[in-house]
Scaffold this active site. Structure first.
Site, short mmCIF file in Angstrom:
data_model
loop_
_atom_site.label_atom_id
_atom_site.label_comp_id
_atom_site.label_asym_id
_atom_site.label_seq_id
_atom_site.Cartn_x
_atom_site.Cartn_y
_atom_site.Cartn_z
N ASP A 108 0.79 -1.23 0.00
CA ASP A 108 0.00 0.00 0.00
C ASP A 108 0.82 1.29 0.00
OD1 ASP A 108 -2.61 -0.95 -0.30
OD2 ASP A 108 -2.67 -1.61 1.78
N ASP A 168 -7.31 -3.95 -5.25
CA ASP A 168 -7.03 -2.62 -4.69
C ASP A 168 -5.70 -2.06 -5.19
OD1 ASP A 168 -8.31 -4.60 -3.13
OD2 ASP A 168 -8.25 -3.41 -1.31
N ARG A 240 -16.35 -2.59 -2.56
CA ARG A 240 -15.19 -1.71 -2.72
C ARG A 240 -14.19 -2.29 -3.71
NH1 ARG A 240 -14.64 -0.50 2.01
NH2 ARG A 240 -12.74 -1.51 2.72
N1 GLY Z 1 -7.46 -1.51 0.40
C1 GLY Z 1 -8.16 -2.02 1.51
C2 GLY Z 1 -9.60 -1.69 1.54
O1 GLY Z 1 -10.14 -1.15 0.59
O2 GLY Z 1 -10.22 -1.95 2.56
#
Ligand code: GLY
Length: 395
Positions: A108, A168, A240
């Site tokens: 991240d 993500d 998400r």
């Molecule tokens: N990237 C982690 C989330 O969206 O919770």
């Protein structure tokens, strides 16, 4: 099926009011959140302070920069100075974090260093921010596996159970493109491109729903299987994750200019839009539709809005208008029904977001359910910014 003609777009006045309120909230919060940061999620709608140790800290600094841009455009020099000073203190903290290798053994780096340090560098030319962001890009490419051609999301690099990418990560890659642009070193771009191609080829299913995570064979690199972590079940579409797919495909097109990615963007976005309930804000997993009592994830709506606004920059007039229109209508619903309106009722900006909701079929922790989430707040401000000007983006 949503009848988009029956919804109204957010007005210029509403955008202005939303920004004005958000700026008051962010300025008020500086006292608590300058040397420390808001937690990833609120408890009873209030964020507690944490150190710079989570994957989410960059979003708060990003909020400061987005507010900074807005107050500068209004000539509010006192507010601009306060926001800039606080954000610069945080940029120092991000440099310290990467130099001292504090909680950076994960993918991240983009979420952490793009809205904080790349933003700082683009807006102020800060050399501290540039240095921190380049170190973060160096750290990110250490997670690249040539066998399988992807960046590993989490955990030790030699463990079979971690040999996977997650959707993500598409938002972590703009950091690598920026690093190549800044340093002239092609290695960052090459790795980003390989990862994008592997991700796009594997996380998008035939019906254009998406896997949250996808495993590869450690020895051969062959695609193995998809699985969820934060979604309801393996075969469902975590809201998400699908939203990261929308914004991720827009970024993938922005940087690669591959024509086939336009079609993929449209299909992944269509899946997201077709699974929205009447108020245009999804439940936490797209498995759940109108009338469900499951919690919402307002942050997904905002991420998808930003992705559609980004992609509309590259489409012909009619198509661009289609996505801008829908983005504006979703944003209006968030503003009307989900945004905080009272400075004392919360210290966040957007309610009813879901971070990690445990289900009988997933492996994730249970927290930040039906709460404010710090990236939801960030993407709210990014969406408002994108609606109000031709934005020189951080990503
Ligand atoms: N990237 C982690 C989330 O969206 O919770």
């Amino acid at each position: 099926m949503i009848d988009w003609n029956s919804y109204e777009k957010i007005s210029d006045k509403e955008i202005k009011d939303a920004f004005a309120f958000s700026e008051q909230m962010v300025l008020k919060n500086l006292e608590q959140f300058t040397d420390r940061f808001p937690n990833a999620y609120s408890v009873d709608d209030f964020y507690a302070p944490i150190d710079n140790v989570d994957w989410t800290n960059g979003f708060w600094t990003g909020e400061l920069w987005l507010c900074y841009e807005d107050v500068v455009s209004q000539g509010k020099t006192k507010e601009a100075e306060r926001l800039r000073k606080a954000a610069e203190i945080q940029v120092q903290s991000f440099l310290k974090r990467i130099e001292n290798h504090i909680e950076v053994d994960h993918h991240d780096m983009g979420f952490l260093y793009t809205p904080s340090c790349v933003a700082a560098y683009k807006l102020t030319g800060s050399e501290t921010a540039r240095k921190a962001a380049i170190l973060a890009a160096e750290q990110l490419i250490k997670r690249y596996h040539p066998v399988g051609e992807f960046i590993q999301a989490w955990g030790p690099m030699d463990a079979k159970e971690n040999y996977r990418l997650i959707i993500d990560c598409l938002l972590n890659l703009p950091l690598l493109y920026w690093a190549t642009q800044e340093t002239g070193d092609e290695k960052f771009r090459t790795i980003a491109e390989k990862h994008i191609h592997t991700a796009v080829a594997n996380v998008i299913r035939e019906d254009y729903s998406t896997w949250h995570t996808f495993f590869f064979d450690m020895k051969t690199g062959a695609p193995d299987h998809g699985a969820t972590c934060q979604g309801y079940r393996d075969g469902s579409a975590w809201a998400r994750g699908q939203a990261w797919g929308v914004y991720g495909m827009a970024c993938a097109y922005r940087y690669t200019k591959r024509e086939d990615y336009i079609e993929k963007f449209k299909k992944v976005t269509a899946y997201f839009l077709e699974h929205l309930p009447k108020d245009l804000v999804p439940y936490w997993d797209l498995e759940f539709g109108e009338g469900s009592t499951e919690p919402r994830d307002s942050s997904s709506a905002l991420i998808a809005v930003c992705g559609m606004l980004e992609m509309s920059k590259y489409l012909d007039k009619e198509e661009a208008e289609y996505y801008r229109d829908i983005a504006s209508k979703i944003l209006k619903s968030v503003y009307e029904h989900y945004a905080v309106k009272d400075l004392n009722s919360s210290n966040g900006l957007v309610l009813h977001s879901t971070y990690s909701n445990h289900s009988p079929y997933n492996t994730c922790n249970h927290y930040g359910v039906d709460e404010c989430n710090i990236w939801g707040d960030y993407f709210y401000l990014e969406a408002l910014t994108r609606m109000s000007k031709d934005w020189e983006q951080y990503w």
